[in-house]
Design an enzyme around this catalytic site. Structure first.
Site, PDB file in Angstrom:
ATOM      1  N   GLU A 214       0.793  -1.246   0.000  1.00  0.00           N
ATOM      2  CA  GLU A 214       0.000   0.000   0.000  1.00  0.00           C
ATOM      3  C   GLU A 214       0.821   1.290   0.000  1.00  0.00           C
ATOM      4  O   GLU A 214       0.669   2.134   0.882  1.00  0.00           O
ATOM      5  CB  GLU A 214      -0.967  -0.001   1.198  1.00  0.00           C
ATOM      6  CG  GLU A 214      -1.944  -1.159   1.165  1.00  0.00           C
ATOM      7  CD  GLU A 214      -3.096  -1.034   2.169  1.00  0.00           C
ATOM      8  OE1 GLU A 214      -2.951  -0.320   3.161  1.00  0.00           O
ATOM      9  OE2 GLU A 214      -4.144  -1.674   1.929  1.00  0.00           O
ATOM     10  N   GLU A 334      -6.181  -7.607  -1.599  1.00  0.00           N
ATOM     11  CA  GLU A 334      -6.734  -7.508  -0.244  1.00  0.00           C
ATOM     12  C   GLU A 334      -8.169  -7.023  -0.373  1.00  0.00           C
ATOM     13  O   GLU A 334      -8.438  -6.126  -1.159  1.00  0.00           O
ATOM     14  CB  GLU A 334      -6.009  -6.442   0.615  1.00  0.00           C
ATOM     15  CG  GLU A 334      -4.656  -6.819   1.150  1.00  0.00           C
ATOM     16  CD  GLU A 334      -4.116  -5.753   2.128  1.00  0.00           C
ATOM     17  OE1 GLU A 334      -4.923  -5.039   2.765  1.00  0.00           O
ATOM     18  OE2 GLU A 334      -2.899  -5.651   2.250  1.00  0.00           O
TER      19      GLU A 334
END
Length: 433
Positions: A214, A334
């Protein structure tokens, strides 16, 4: 892979069904007699992943905690527990951390200094995954602070008196920190597994490397800083390891120059975090794109139906990018629905899971770029302290378990099972046809 056409194939199927039979007959008495599966490297052809010459669409999960648990004798058994349970669900890919920087049970204690005990724990995770025919996506650093992350690298540079800035975004542009990170990457990629004797870069158990979990670089909204870093680091990885696929680890936000920032991004702030899904993923040294799905963290709208609509639109938009713009596979690496919503109910979470898995199933049926999903995150019993608001013990709730196993069976029906899955899938998918 397996050569020699059907001649080799049938004995394996015979063995697998025999194993399945023994297992069904004796249950817990069954001794683990699987053969270590010969895995081949995952490759890419255009918008599809390929294994042994056939398209590979998959159902998988995240268990970020595996290396750290394997470093601790009293918790090591959880690795096998989660791999075995997931293999029985027909899952084939797991994403996990291949980093722990300066934290408890750190792999990298300080720049270039590694704890051999923890490295052996990572060896163990890889060897166990291979045993269950599960491939790993290994992430190399965290943008967030858990397990060290960018912040730890910046602190190291600061402590050594070489840091340019105390901003944790200096991770992306400080030459000393880039040097630390490259050194780290090289050490991991060239690590020789003490259990299998195979260097990580030569091990097909590893599906792919992920540069960073991320990434965001909020100090440069133009996105140039992060783009430079991705270009430099992806080329560096490829200079050491040409066999494995590589992805960035993005959440999937569209940047300031992208028209989709107005129509698809969850909210206006998402264009301002220094990332750009298309630009970052287009680099030739990046083999596939990654996207995350967190409607409750990203939007202020509490309405669940709104979130479901967002999820579908978000996914379809990125699959379209994969097919038309990037011409690369897109992995939804995710996804989760938070237990902290005021009106949270597990059945809502299941509805969201189903929307996500169905979109991938349809993508697979049409040979599109939506290549797979990895739910965040699986735990096993006794791991409460590792749970965030998304963790699930999948076999605890029958209806959740069924959603995932159905996806495994559906995907296997359109593309055939991988040899490593044969025994598990036959048992799973014939029971409820």
């Amino acid at each position: 892979g397996i050569g020699g056409g059907n001649g080799v194939f049938y004995p394996i199927v015979g063995f697998a069904s025999c194993v399945a039979f023994i297992y069904l007959s004796f249950g817990d008495l069954w001794i683990n007699i699987q053969v270590d599966t010969k895995l081949s490297f995952v490759e890419r052809n255009g918008t599809q992943f390929i294994v042994d010459g056939k398209p590979f669409y998959f159902n998988g999960w995240n268990s970020y905690w595996m290396m750290e648990h394997a470093a601790d004798e009293s918790r090591k058994h959880r690795i096998r527990a989660v791999l075995e349970a997931s293999a029985k669900m027909g899952l084939t890919v797991c994403r996990t951390w291949a980093f722990n920087d300066g934290d408890y049970n750190a792999l990298q204690i300080s720049p270039g200094q590694f704890d051999e005990r923890v490295f052996r724990a990572l060896d163990h995770v890889i060897a166990e995954a291979r045993h269950y025919g599960i491939r790993l996506i290994l992430c190399l650093v965290n943008n967030l602070q858990a397990y060290g992350g960018k912040t730890q690298y910046v602190k190291w540079a600061w402590d050594e008196g070489v840091g340019l800035s105390s901003s944790n975004d200096s991770f992306f542009y400080d030459p000393s920190i880039r040097h630390y990170f490259k050194n780290y990457v090289k050490t991991v990629l060239t690590r020789k597994n003490t259990l299998t004797g195979v260097e990580y870069r030569d091990d097909p158990t590893i599906f792919a490397w992920e540069l960073i979990n991320e990434p965001r670089c909020i100090t440069d909204k133009s996105g140039d800083t992060l783009q430079d870093w991705i270009e430099e680091m992806s080329s560096f990885v490829k200079s050491i390891d040409k066999k494995h696929l590589l992805t960035v680890g993005l959440e999937g936000f569209y940047g300031l120059k992208s028209p989709k920032r107005l129509t698809v991004n969850p909210e206006f702030w998402a264009a301002d975090v220094g990332t750009d899904f298309i630009r970052n993923s287009k680099i030739s040294t990046i083999d596939f794109a990654s996207v995350h799905i967190y409607p409750d963290h990203w939007t202020h709208n509490p309405d669940f139906e709104y979130k479901l609509k967002f999820v579908a639109k978000w996914m379809l938009s990125h699959i379209e990018d994969g097919d038309k713009e990037l011409k690369k596979p897109v992995l939804f690496a995710e996804f989760g629905l938070s237990t902290e919503n005021k009106d949270f109910d597990p059945s809502q979470r299941e509805r969201m899971y189903k929307v996500i898995l169905d979109i991938i199933y349809k993508s697979a049926k049409r040979n599109k770029s939506g290549a797979g999903t990895l739910v965040w995150q699986f735990l096993v019993e006794g791991m409460e302290e590792f749970n965030d608001e998304f963790g699930i013990i999948p076999w605890k709730r029958k209806s959740t378990y069924q959603i995932f196993t159905e996806q495994s069976c559906n995907l296997a029906r359109i593309q055939g099972a991988l040899p490593s899955q044969m025994g598990y899938l036959r048992k799973l998918c014939t029971q409820r046809r």
